[in-house]
Design an enzyme around this catalytic site. Sequence first.
Site, PDB file in Angstrom:
ATOM      1  N   ARG A  39       0.798  -1.229   0.000  1.00 44.38           N
ATOM      2  CA  ARG A  39       0.000   0.000   0.000  1.00 44.38           C
ATOM      3  C   ARG A  39       0.826   1.272   0.000  1.00 44.38           C
ATOM      4  O   ARG A  39       0.683   2.108  -0.872  1.00 44.38           O
ATOM      5  CB  ARG A  39      -0.922   0.021   1.231  1.00 44.38           C
ATOM      6  CG  ARG A  39      -2.028  -0.989   1.240  1.00 44.38           C
ATOM      7  CD  ARG A  39      -3.056  -0.597   2.282  1.00 44.38           C
ATOM      8  NE  ARG A  39      -4.021  -1.663   2.537  1.00 44.38           N
ATOM      9  CZ  ARG A  39      -5.047  -1.537   3.353  1.00 44.38           C
ATOM     10  NH1 ARG A  39      -5.244  -0.411   4.003  1.00 44.38           N
ATOM     11  NH2 ARG A  39      -5.897  -2.542   3.545  1.00 44.38           N
ATOM     12  N   HIS A  85      -7.134  -4.539  -7.549  1.00 47.03           N
ATOM     13  CA  HIS A  85      -6.915  -3.879  -6.260  1.00 47.03           C
ATOM     14  C   HIS A  85      -8.051  -4.209  -5.289  1.00 47.03           C
ATOM     15  O   HIS A  85      -9.153  -3.665  -5.415  1.00 47.03           O
ATOM     16  CB  HIS A  85      -6.822  -2.372  -6.479  1.00 47.03           C
ATOM     17  CG  HIS A  85      -6.134  -1.645  -5.361  1.00 47.03           C
ATOM     18  ND1 HIS A  85      -4.816  -1.867  -5.014  1.00 47.03           N
ATOM     19  CD2 HIS A  85      -6.584  -0.673  -4.509  1.00 47.03           C
ATOM     20  CE1 HIS A  85      -4.481  -1.079  -4.025  1.00 47.03           C
ATOM     21  NE2 HIS A  85      -5.536  -0.353  -3.681  1.00 47.03           N
ATOM     22  N   TYR A 129     -19.009  11.440 -12.825  1.00 45.06           N
ATOM     23  CA  TYR A 129     -19.081  12.667 -13.606  1.00 45.06           C
ATOM     24  C   TYR A 129     -17.794  12.981 -14.363  1.00 45.06           C
ATOM     25  O   TYR A 129     -17.817  13.765 -15.304  1.00 45.06           O
ATOM     26  CB  TYR A 129     -19.398  13.860 -12.694  1.00 45.06           C
ATOM     27  CG  TYR A 129     -20.729  13.761 -12.002  1.00 45.06           C
ATOM     28  CD1 TYR A 129     -21.916  13.673 -12.743  1.00 45.06           C
ATOM     29  CD2 TYR A 129     -20.802  13.750 -10.617  1.00 45.06           C
ATOM     30  CE1 TYR A 129     -23.139  13.584 -12.093  1.00 45.06           C
ATOM     31  CE2 TYR A 129     -22.024  13.659  -9.965  1.00 45.06           C
ATOM     32  CZ  TYR A 129     -23.186  13.579 -10.708  1.00 45.06           C
ATOM     33  OH  TYR A 129     -24.400  13.480 -10.081  1.00 45.06           O
TER      34      TYR A 129
END
Length: 819
Positions: A39, A85, A129
């Site tokens: 990570r 992931h 969006y």
Amino acid sequence: MTEKNEENKENKKGIISRKIIAEMKESYLDYAMSVIVSRALPDVRDGLKPVHRRIVYTMHELGLNPGGKTRKSAKITGDVTGNYHPHGDMAVYDAMVNLSQPFSMRYPLIVSQGNFGSIDGDPPAASRYTEAKMSKIAQELIRDIGKDTVDWRPNYEGTRREPSLLPSAVPNLLLNGTLGIAVGMATNIPPHNLREISDAILHLVDNPKATTEDLLQFVKGPDYPTGAIAFNFKDIKQAYANGRGGVVTRGEAEIVEDKKGNFQIVITSIPYRVNRANLVIKIADLVRDKKLEGIKGLRDESTDWDDTRIVVELKGGAHPQKVLNYLYKHTQLEDTFHFNIVALVDGVPQTLSLKTILEEFIEHRRQVIVRRTQYDLDRALEREHILLGLKKALDHIDEIIQIIKKSKDRDVAKSNLIKKFKFSDRQTEAILAMQLQRLAGLERQKIEDELKSVQKLIKELRALLESPKKIKGVIKDETKEIADKYGDERRTKIIKGELKDLSVEDLVPDDENVLVLTSGGYIKRSSPDEFKRQKRGGVGVVDMNTKEEDFVQTFITTNLHSDLLFFTDAGKVYQMKMYDLPEGKRATKGKSVMNFLSLEHGEHVTSVLAMHKDVKASDCSVMMVTREGVIKKVNAESFHDVRRSGILAIKLGATDRLIATGFVESGESVMVATKEGQAIRFKESDIREMGRAAGGVRGIKLGKDDHVVGSGVISKNTKGANVFVVSENGYGKQTPVDEYKIQKRGGSGIKTVKLNSKTGKLVSAKILDEETEEVVAISKKSQVIRMASDDIPRLGRQTQGVRLMKLRAQDSVASVVAL
């Protein structure tokens, strides 16, 4: 359990008993390593954390290339989480947004469409969006990924394979930097300039024993996307050598004067990772809480992340530099970037120096090039094998056709061909798949030409694999290619000096400026471009917004870093820096000199000397001339450090006044002129050096009602020097200094100009040498005319001169300055 019991013990129900300390230690270490490796920390080779690597690879799989269309961010994040992931989609989207922000990434890896957040801390729009695709430089991260250049591993559910790292052709770890917090460790690496890092790589390839200090001649320091200024090469050197250290960064700020004569602080860049809106709020809070005085207005006029403009308006009595220093101290306009260069090297976290990072990247590129070359070689050998079979088949085409025709089926034909001609399985398959058109002559030639080309390629690839020197050459060529393609200019300025030792001078460019001082004591500095050259005889231009009784008396051109010596009529001298003077336009009034010098009541500045820092004070002396003809010489070293309250420069008589000063060196001569047109020239050696408290000696013998109006120094090496005189009604001329014989000081001198009612009395006398390009004349009503020295006629001593300046009624020449 006691110490004698076994650490793990299984009871009848299958429950294993363990020491809680051992269990927690093992579980925590497993968790910590998972966070560190999977990570928080980037790989030193491609500079990416796993989430970033998976985002870039997923976009590559989706075909989101720079030249193509963008796709919904929700699609990209969905594919990343679904395929590679095993974490939340918001974590992926946040990482993706960061890769696209030009104020976060020095070289963004993603081209965004829509609201992807701002430098003011505004959040991005929802992933449904926005749209995105890879940037051009991101393609260099996945270059040659299909040529077995990196290792692959199964994804989290074993249904796909993903690259363990990318074959990155760019040193991304240094280019874009990173920030990560793991368990028990963290990383914080600043971004850098591609051209500088590339130059360092090229140097290290050729000089493997180069030190980090050697590499710092190429890598000047961090290069933040938001610009700003980084300080102290010593701190920068330590950070790159040890992998840890703090480097102070300041936003760029300039003190300017608006059209109304008010001062503003204009901030044009901010430190890296500073929220611009929060910075403005912090300044406003300091003003509201009355912790910061002197600010009357605050505006954020920024238009985009790369067009920062925060305007701090100051009150009339505020000291701009003091306010700016307060902002540096109490806001994030000054910030410290704490280097903590930690990255994974072969899966193990290490603190790295600049050299180690570049060495690991060079080794990574070497392995990629070797694996890519081997891949190309294997493909070339396979193709050669097929082409050799086809060529052999064409040489025996009639027999092959007969064998195929007589064969029962494809398998039998294949077996018979192998048995007859010793073809391999792959060659036989290629022959059986060969179209009849390959039998044509030109098609045969194509096969032979391709075979030659492939064999040539095989030779080159083998030579490359066998030569470490050639591999280094490929690394250098590809590094140069990347730098030429994507390199740009540095944005962050580097100042080598320590910030604690940093003076205002270090932040002020040593540009040329003009000092203007009026008889009424108003002073300013301006750009030389404010004063346009004119022909002699013109009416001039208004220089300052002064009253009729006030006129410009001093006009000096010097550099901003110069020390200014202000000599007063009382015989005292004061000192300040040129850049400490208020800046103003040609028509502005300026500020009272009383704001900067501790003058006594009734004391007035009569002359100003500019001593640049490059001039050694011990090499010259200061010559002082009084109204009553007294002259004095003091070593300039005596004025090296003048206290703020001023010091005595010359002891004057009760009615005498100091009117002129100048620098004089050994071997030069001095000229002194009077109101009635008399002038005397004598050697500077006739005046012995005196202490500051002395009163001087007689320079010229004056007639009744006469007084000194000007003086000058004639260098022994100067050729073509002239005495330039101007009368009060604007008449002037130049006369060669050779017409003035050298006398002993103290005499009455000789006639230097013919005066009458038309010319008026003499008001100024200067020495113009061959380096003098222009002359500026100022009237009592503040008209200024700037003319080339060559336009002023050269006439004899007994002439009155010509009209240089057309004066208005009731006006007269007040002073003259040579540039």
